[in-house]
Enzyme design. Structure first.
Site, PDB file in Angstrom:
ATOM      1  CE  LYS A 183      -3.441   2.919   1.006  1.00  0.00           C
ATOM      2  NZ  LYS A 183      -2.638   4.170   1.146  1.00  0.00           N
ATOM      3  CD  GLU A 259      13.085   4.141   8.258  1.00  0.00           C
ATOM      4  OE1 GLU A 259      13.324   5.048   9.088  1.00  0.00           O
ATOM      5  OE2 GLU A 259      12.824   4.359   7.079  1.00  0.00           O
ATOM      6  CB  CYS A 293      13.379   9.496   8.134  1.00  0.00           C
ATOM      7  SG  CYS A 293      14.034   8.033   7.301  1.00  0.00           S
ATOM      8  CD  GLU A 392      11.028  12.919  10.728  1.00  0.00           C
ATOM      9  OE1 GLU A 392      11.947  12.312  10.164  1.00  0.00           O
ATOM     10  OE2 GLU A 392       9.941  12.384  11.037  1.00  0.00           O
TER      11      GLU A 392
END
Length: 488
Positions: A183, A259, A293, A392
């Protein structure tokens, strides 16, 4: 002639390219804001069919046990992707806004090449280990440990490096003998749909082994996560969403590999080449508009050299244009969406409200009339407690923080909910070893060393995730262990 596909509005379910039950949805070029075309919009029934196809393929075929055949199929997929690499490159630049220069590396060609490692593991991995004889409780037995595929894997992937992340999941999962339902993010559906077309038309991967379900409905990810026919979920994305995935998967106690986010520190020791360390860190944060990331978004420098470091970083970032991703000179392209740019801009307002100083950047570039661009930005006069130093941002934003020696630099780096990556700059090997031993993160670069490669593991400590992707460790995430004891 355009290399963009004219018919990518198809799902791959049970070996067939089919339309979505929800119709179609637009995919948009983030550099121009123009609609590129349509992608298949799957609904719940489509996802149900994909899961059932994967379940049937795993339970009723020899896919999980035929290691040589799987190795050939994964290698075949690699070769087919290489043969169509120019079309994939065009799609990646147009849909993800990825600078074309990155497609010869981590945005496309490198992850295709990494499928070689997965294929070789399928062929050469030690699937059974002899543990010899023993007599527990006085009963002689011969023991072997077998490694076997987990089963049906649900893979949910983001938009920032679509091919790298899709192949980092597909390659090991397939090589290990699993079947997969992928997906992808709704921002980059064509990137995944093109891979589905190649699998269906150019490989011998059996029907149901790979299913690719594009959709504008984020709820299909939840459906995939909670369905009891799915044995494992592998997710890459934000930490907040990762927590939701883990919670949803708990209902069926399926394995989760996550992750997640990062707020990685680049530590400059006082014996480092300041210009090189600061310049390279600042340059890297602008790559792909900071949408990575593991980018080093906190620059931690000696307090005595703080002003000089700010000046060097400002010079580097101020010289980088947010530009057209089709231009081979472009490093910093657009943000993926208007929503994402607005999110980054909110962080810049928070930084100013908390006393931070925008040294360079922080604005939409005047020379770009269309597209979701933002100038590479440097923030000074903050410490590690400021919001922009802790959360972040996922944009081309670097914060500079002073440290008072090696121990303080390590404390700053570790004072984060994340532990994905990090970077150390210095000249004394002993000091560097002590710092690398102390920093709690899954990957570390020393003096510009490159840790990304398909044959080594990637992943993080703390809230940066659970498990490792790539390398032998990443391959083994997709395996179960079975002990067989035979009485003698």
């Amino acid at each position: 002639m355009s290399l963009l596909p004219t018919d990518s509005s198809r799902l791959l379910i049970d070996g067939k390219l089919v339309s979505g039950g929800g119709g179609e949805f637009d995919t948009v070029n983030p550099a121009t804001e123009e609609v590129l075309g349509a992608a298949a919009d799957a609904n719940g029934a489509d996802m149900d069919a994909a899961i059932q196809a994967a379940r049937t393929a795993f339970d009723s075929t020899s896919w999980s046990r035929d290691h040589a055949f799987r190795a050939r199929c994964v290698g075949q997929l690699r070769d087919a992707l290489k043969a169509d690499v120019e079309r994939l490159r065009a799609v990646t630049v147009a849909e993800a806004g990825a600078p074309v220069m990155l497609t010869s590396g981590p945005q496309l060609e490198a992850p295709i090449d990494d499928l070689t490692f997965a294929a070789e593991l399928a062929a050469n991995y030690t699937w059974e280990t002899d543990h010899g004889e023993a007599a527990p409780m006085g009963m002689r037995s011969h023991r072997t440990v077998r490694r076997e595929a987990i089963g049906v894997v649900g893979a949910i992937t983001p938009w920032n490096f679509p091919h790298q992340i899709n192949f980092a999941k597909l390659g090991p999962a397939l090589a290990a003998g699993n079947t997969v339902v992928l997906k992808p993010a709704p921002d980059t559906p064509w990137c995944a749909a093109e891979v589905g077309r190649i699998i269906a038309e150019q490989t011998d991967i059996p029907p149901g082994v790979v299913n690719i379900v594009t959709s504008s409905d984020h709820g299909l990810g939840t459906q995939l996560t909670t369905d009891p026919r799915v044995d494992m979920v592998t997710f890459t994305g934000s930490t907040a969403t990762g927590k939701s995935v883990m919670t949803a998967a708990a209902g069926t106690l399926k394995k989760t590999f996550l992750e997640l986010g990062g707020k990685s520190a680049s530590i400059v020791l006082d014996d480092a080449d300041l210009g090189g360390a600061v310049g390279m860190t600042a340059f890297a944060v602008a790559i792909h508009a900071g949408q990575g990331c593991a980018l080093y978004t906190r620059l931690v420098v000696p307090r005595a050299k703080y002003a000089e470091a700010v000046e060097i970083a400002a010079g580097t970032l101020g010289g980088i244009r947010a530009g057209d991703p089709t231009d081979p000179r472009t490093v910093c392209g657009p943000l993926i969406s208007e929503r994402q740019r607005a999110r980054v801009e909110r962080y810049l307002e928070i930084a100013k409200a908390e006393g931070g100083r925008i040294v360079v950047g922080g604005k939409r570039p005047e020379y770009q009339e269309r597209g979701w661009f933002l100038e590479p930005t440097l923030i000074a006069d903050v410490d590690n407690s400021h919001t922009v130093a802790r959360e972040e941002i996922f944009g081309p934003v670097l914060v500079v923080i002073p440290h008072d020696g090696d121990d303080d630099a390590v404390a700053i780096a570790n004072d984060s909910p994340y532990g994905l990556s990090g970077q150390i700059w210095g000249s004394d090997p002993g000091r560097i070893r002590r710092v690398t031993d102390a920093v709690r993160s899954g990957t570390l670069s020393v003096n510009g060393g490159v840790w990304y490669s398909g044959d080594v593991p990637f992943g993080g400590y703390k809230q940066s995730g659970i498990g490792r992707e790539m390398g032998v460790l990443g391959f083994e995430e997709y395996l179960e262990a079975k002990l067989v004891a035979t009485g003698l």
